[in-house]
Design an enzyme around this catalytic site. Structure first.
Site, PDB file in Angstrom:
ATOM      1  N   ASP A  60       0.834  -1.201   0.000  1.00  0.00           N
ATOM      2  CA  ASP A  60       0.000   0.000   0.000  1.00  0.00           C
ATOM      3  C   ASP A  60       0.870   1.252   0.000  1.00  0.00           C
ATOM      4  O   ASP A  60       0.597   2.215   0.726  1.00  0.00           O
ATOM      5  CB  ASP A  60      -0.950  -0.009   1.198  1.00  0.00           C
ATOM      6  CG  ASP A  60      -2.157   0.912   0.985  1.00  0.00           C
ATOM      7  OD1 ASP A  60      -2.475   1.218  -0.187  1.00  0.00           O
ATOM      8  OD2 ASP A  60      -2.778   1.321   1.973  1.00  0.00           O
ATOM      9  N   LEU A  61       1.912   1.224  -0.820  1.00  0.00           N
ATOM     10  CA  LEU A  61       2.766   2.398  -0.965  1.00  0.00           C
ATOM     11  C   LEU A  61       2.003   3.503  -1.682  1.00  0.00           C
ATOM     12  O   LEU A  61       1.424   3.287  -2.741  1.00  0.00           O
ATOM     13  CB  LEU A  61       4.024   2.044  -1.762  1.00  0.00           C
ATOM     14  CG  LEU A  61       5.016   1.092  -1.090  1.00  0.00           C
ATOM     15  CD1 LEU A  61       6.103   0.697  -2.071  1.00  0.00           C
ATOM     16  CD2 LEU A  61       5.621   1.739   0.144  1.00  0.00           C
TER      17      LEU A  61
END
Length: 298
Positions: free
Chosen positions: A169-170
């Protein structure tokens, strides 16, 4: 870069969340520390983040309060705490520092949900995304390179673990700035060490279950092509983080996301456009196109 980010801090602190919250003003004890909850600084989904001050030393920390109403959320929170509590991960200069954590079960709470408290360092510079919004335009190239290098350093450290840890979930919202303007990666609730290798023997049910997990742990506009069409049978591993880093770099350079509409076919086909008139970030074009958004070949 330090001077710029410090100048933006006034904007961020003046726009913190101020609405009432029954947790503000309370005292909590985590390990040997007694803390007073001062104010809310962020909220989302099933979590609030507060500034909490150590009663003895006066030092301020970030206190994340998470509520888990079901088993899936509970596992996600436990995963984040387990990863951050590993000193080899939290000890990296570009990963938010873990201090301590505590929890109570849903049976013990007065609201029927399991509750977790996660204490970390306080990043007084706020979120990188807010700095970009406050500026109203892209960062200068030298600042982009410095910030991106630090983000990549954090991700590289995760990928160098055995087995590699994939953040999944960058995004710019998960890049914080310390008081010294250092980039700090946060939010590890979606991180995993799982690698998926779809093949012709995978059933439709199995593909559907993996697709659901990906949907629950990623942000649509940052998803890599291999995550969007499991029938192409491409391996889903830490390379998906590299694609997300490409989205972050593009956003920092051009002040817009390459896949703002999250369109599945555009992402799968790598259909994005670097502004043809750009001259400031030409040194980064190959990094975006040939490394981060490199087409899948196996």
């Amino acid at each position: 870069m330090a001077d710029f980010f410090k100048s933006a801090f006034g904007y961020l602190s003046n726009n913190s969340i101020t609405q009432d919250n029954d947790f503000v003003g309370q005292y909590v004890e985590l390990g040997n520390q007694k803390l007073r909850v001062k104010r809310v600084i962020a909220e989302g989904g099933f979590a609030f983040v507060f500034v909490a001050q150590d009663v003895s030393s006066g030092k301020e920390y970030a206190l994340k309060r998470l509520l888990a109403s079901d088993e899936e959320k509970r596992r996600s929170v436990m995963q984040e705490i387990a990863l951050l509590s590993q000193k080899k991960l939290s000890g990296h200069p570009n990963i938010i520092e873990f201090i301590s954590a505590a929890s109570i079960s849903k049976e013990e709470s007065d609201h029927g949900q399991a509750e977790f408290l996660l204490l970390t360092e306080l990043c007084t510079g706020g979120q990188l995304v807010d700095v970009l919004r406050a500026r109203g335009c892209a960062l200068p190239c030298n600042q982009v390179i410095q910030a991106f290098y630090q983000a990549c350093s954090a991700v590289q450290h995760m990928h160098n673990q055995k087995p590699p840890i994939i953040h999944r979930d960058l995004k710019v919202e998960n890049l914080l700035l310390s008081s010294k303007s250092v980039i700090k990666l946060c939010d590890f609730g979606s991180a995993t060490t799982k690698v998926y290798k779809p093949d012709r023997d995978w059933s439709a049910m199995k593909r559907s279950l993996v697709e659901d997990e990906i949907c629950n742990n990623t942000t649509p506009m940052y998803r890599a092509p291999e995550m969007l069409d499991l029938y192409q049978n491409f391996t889903i591993n830490e390379q998906s983080d590299i694609w997300a880093l490409g989205c972050i770099l593009f956003l920092m350079c051009f002040n817009e996301h390459p896949f703002e509409d999250s369109a599945k076919l555009r992402i799968i086909n790598g259909n994005y456009t670097i502004p043809p008139t750009d001259t400031e970030y030409t040194v980064l074009h190959d990094l975006i196109c040939k490394i981060c958004f490199k087409p899948i070949t196996d």
